[in-house]
Design an enzyme around this catalytic site. Sequence first.
Site, mmCIF file in Angstrom:
data_model
loop_
_atom_site.group_PDB
_atom_site.id
_atom_site.type_symbol
_atom_site.label_atom_id
_atom_site.label_comp_id
_atom_site.label_asym_id
_atom_site.label_seq_id
_atom_site.Cartn_x
_atom_site.Cartn_y
_atom_site.Cartn_z
ATOM 1 N N TYR A 155 0.834 -1.409 -0.214
ATOM 2 C CA TYR A 155 0.234 -0.009 -0.038
ATOM 3 C C TYR A 155 1.023 1.153 0.149
ATOM 4 O O TYR A 155 0.422 1.706 -0.454
ATOM 5 C CB TYR A 155 -1.146 -0.055 1.408
ATOM 6 C CG TYR A 155 -1.614 1.610 1.302
ATOM 7 C CD1 TYR A 155 -2.745 1.394 0.237
ATOM 8 C CD2 TYR A 155 -1.807 2.076 1.998
ATOM 9 C CE1 TYR A 155 -3.845 2.117 0.336
ATOM 10 C CE2 TYR A 155 -2.574 3.031 2.123
ATOM 11 C CZ TYR A 155 -3.613 3.173 1.447
ATOM 12 O OH TYR A 155 -4.609 3.995 1.183
ATOM 13 N N LYS A 159 0.939 3.744 -3.581
ATOM 14 C CA LYS A 159 0.597 5.326 -2.793
ATOM 15 C C LYS A 159 1.350 6.064 -3.418
ATOM 16 O O LYS A 159 1.446 7.210 -4.051
ATOM 17 C CB LYS A 159 -0.082 5.515 -1.706
ATOM 18 C CG LYS A 159 -1.336 4.664 -1.372
ATOM 19 C CD LYS A 159 -2.735 5.354 -2.436
ATOM 20 C CE LYS A 159 -4.060 5.394 -1.704
ATOM 21 N NZ LYS A 159 -4.987 5.461 -2.881
HETATM 22 N N1 LIG Z 1 -9.996 6.187 4.876
HETATM 23 C C1 LIG Z 1 -8.660 6.001 4.773
HETATM 24 O O1 LIG Z 1 -8.768 6.500 6.114
HETATM 25 C C2 LIG Z 1 -7.872 6.666 3.571
HETATM 26 C C3 LIG Z 1 -6.829 7.591 3.787
HETATM 27 C C4 LIG Z 1 -5.933 7.476 3.465
HETATM 28 C C5 LIG Z 1 -6.883 7.231 1.249
HETATM 29 N N2 LIG Z 1 -7.663 6.877 1.536
HETATM 30 C C6 LIG Z 1 -7.707 6.239 0.117
HETATM 31 O O2 LIG Z 1 -8.917 6.727 -0.300
HETATM 32 C C7 LIG Z 1 -9.627 6.133 -1.185
HETATM 33 C C8 LIG Z 1 -10.498 5.745 -0.812
HETATM 34 O O3 LIG Z 1 -11.173 4.931 -0.146
HETATM 35 P P1 LIG Z 1 -12.008 5.118 1.035
HETATM 36 O O4 LIG Z 1 -11.863 5.372 2.792
HETATM 37 O O5 LIG Z 1 -13.305 5.532 0.589
HETATM 38 O O6 LIG Z 1 -12.513 3.387 1.225
HETATM 39 P P2 LIG Z 1 -12.029 1.782 0.110
HETATM 40 O O7 LIG Z 1 -9.801 2.102 0.330
HETATM 41 O O8 LIG Z 1 -12.404 1.255 0.568
HETATM 42 O O9 LIG Z 1 -12.275 2.365 -1.628
HETATM 43 C C9 LIG Z 1 -11.644 1.733 -2.441
HETATM 44 C C10 LIG Z 1 -12.911 1.279 -2.955
HETATM 45 O O10 LIG Z 1 -12.194 1.014 -4.427
HETATM 46 C C11 LIG Z 1 -12.094 -0.072 -4.873
HETATM 47 N N3 LIG Z 1 -11.382 -1.044 -5.501
HETATM 48 C C12 LIG Z 1 -11.065 -1.475 -5.227
HETATM 49 N N4 LIG Z 1 -9.655 -2.504 -6.450
HETATM 50 C C13 LIG Z 1 -10.522 -1.955 -7.410
HETATM 51 C C14 LIG Z 1 -10.344 -2.617 -8.963
HETATM 52 N N5 LIG Z 1 -9.269 -3.727 -9.186
HETATM 53 N N6 LIG Z 1 -11.108 -1.882 -9.947
HETATM 54 C C15 LIG Z 1 -12.449 -0.649 -9.203
HETATM 55 N N7 LIG Z 1 -12.211 -0.962 -8.218
HETATM 56 C C16 LIG Z 1 -11.997 -0.959 -6.478
HETATM 57 C C17 LIG Z 1 -13.457 -0.407 -4.099
HETATM 58 O O11 LIG Z 1 -14.721 -1.479 -3.807
HETATM 59 C C18 LIG Z 1 -13.636 0.269 -2.734
HETATM 60 O O12 LIG Z 1 -15.151 0.744 -2.885
HETATM 61 C C19 LIG Z 1 -8.504 4.760 -1.481
HETATM 62 O O13 LIG Z 1 -7.945 4.982 -2.724
HETATM 63 C C20 LIG Z 1 -7.538 4.941 -0.648
HETATM 64 O O14 LIG Z 1 -6.952 4.441 0.196
HETATM 65 C C21 LIG Z 1 -8.289 6.615 2.745
#
Ligand SMILES: NC(=O)c1ccc[n+]([C@@H]2O[C@H](COP(=O)([O-])OP(=O)(O)OC[C@H]3O[C@@H](n4cnc5c(N)ncnc54)[C@H](O)[C@@H]3O)[C@@H](O)[C@H]2O)c1
Length: 251
Positions: A155, A159
């Site tokens: 991860y 990123k």
């Molecule tokens: N929640 C946090 O604390 C946080 C912090 C920093 C960054 N992020 C980033 O923010 C973004 C959104 O995160 P979130 O918290 O809403 O939930 P999350 O990380 O679970 O969301 C990821 C979404 O991407 C979809 N996904 C994964 N692989 C996929 C693929 N191959 N094709 C299509 N869709 C796919 C999943 O089904 C999910 O709905 C992500 O990129 C995550 O890494 C989240």
Amino acid sequence: MHISFSGRTALVTGAAQGIGQAIALGLAAAGARVHLADIDHDGMQRFAVQHGMTAHVADLGDRTAAHALVDAVMGHDARLDILVHAAGGVRGQVGRPIEDIGPADWRAIFEANVDAAFWLAQAAAAPMRAAGYGRIVNIASGAGLRPSLTGIQAYTSAKHALVGLTRQLSQDLARFGITANAVAPGFVRSNPASERQWQSYGADGQQRLVDAIHTRRLGQPADIANAVLFLASDQASWITGEILSVDGGRS
Ligand SMILES: NC(=O)c1ccc[n+]([C@@H]2O[C@H](COP(=O)([O-])OP(=O)(O)OC[C@H]3O[C@@H](n4cnc5c(N)ncnc54)[C@H](O)[C@@H]3O)[C@@H](O)[C@H]2O)c1
């Protein structure tokens, strides 16, 4: 400043969870026509029906699927102005010792976070260049700038790669009116994985995490969405190649 996306078409990936959904809601509220994409049909479909948005199920780590998605949006609206890649995350994984990680674990996280961002930008570049306008916003992470709270090696690596890709897209595309930026969120309780992570800290660990944030509160999906809306707006036309931390302040 008044931000309007009237007449604009946006594609938001990762729309089955909190951050992608908040971005989609913000864009729609400011007038955009919004297409959603995710690999998770159920979560996205419920949300799409509730808000009158168009949902596309796709595994975006696959080049053919990512290109087909952009073709579908173009077929529907004949334009694509805004691409927000929020799909990614940890793909159900938790931090494990380095020797336990197999190729499939490593690849799943890269495919969702980095491969997908590249294939989508590649597919969107042609119509955006033809229009002389585009906004690409990738959702990176604090884990794209330093080691991750999750402890997941892939991860953090993915990123960091997404941050590099965003800067390269900017250098390649900004001359055509297409900006490329990233938002790097801090910890947000926006999905089952981050909720499990939060619970695993216990009361003392949770307090320590909050105390390390200058604003002394966790972020909400809307905090992330607001930054994305600005970078996706006409007003941000001279901001490109930037990585904006939205994390309440970190020391
Ligand atoms: N929640 C946090 O604390 C946080 C912090 C920093 C960054 N992020 C980033 O923010 C973004 C959104 O995160 P979130 O918290 O809403 O939930 P999350 O990380 O679970 O969301 C990821 C979404 O991407 C979809 N996904 C994964 N692989 C996929 C693929 N191959 N094709 C299509 N869709 C796919 C999943 O089904 C999910 O709905 C992500 O990129 C995550 O890494 C989240």
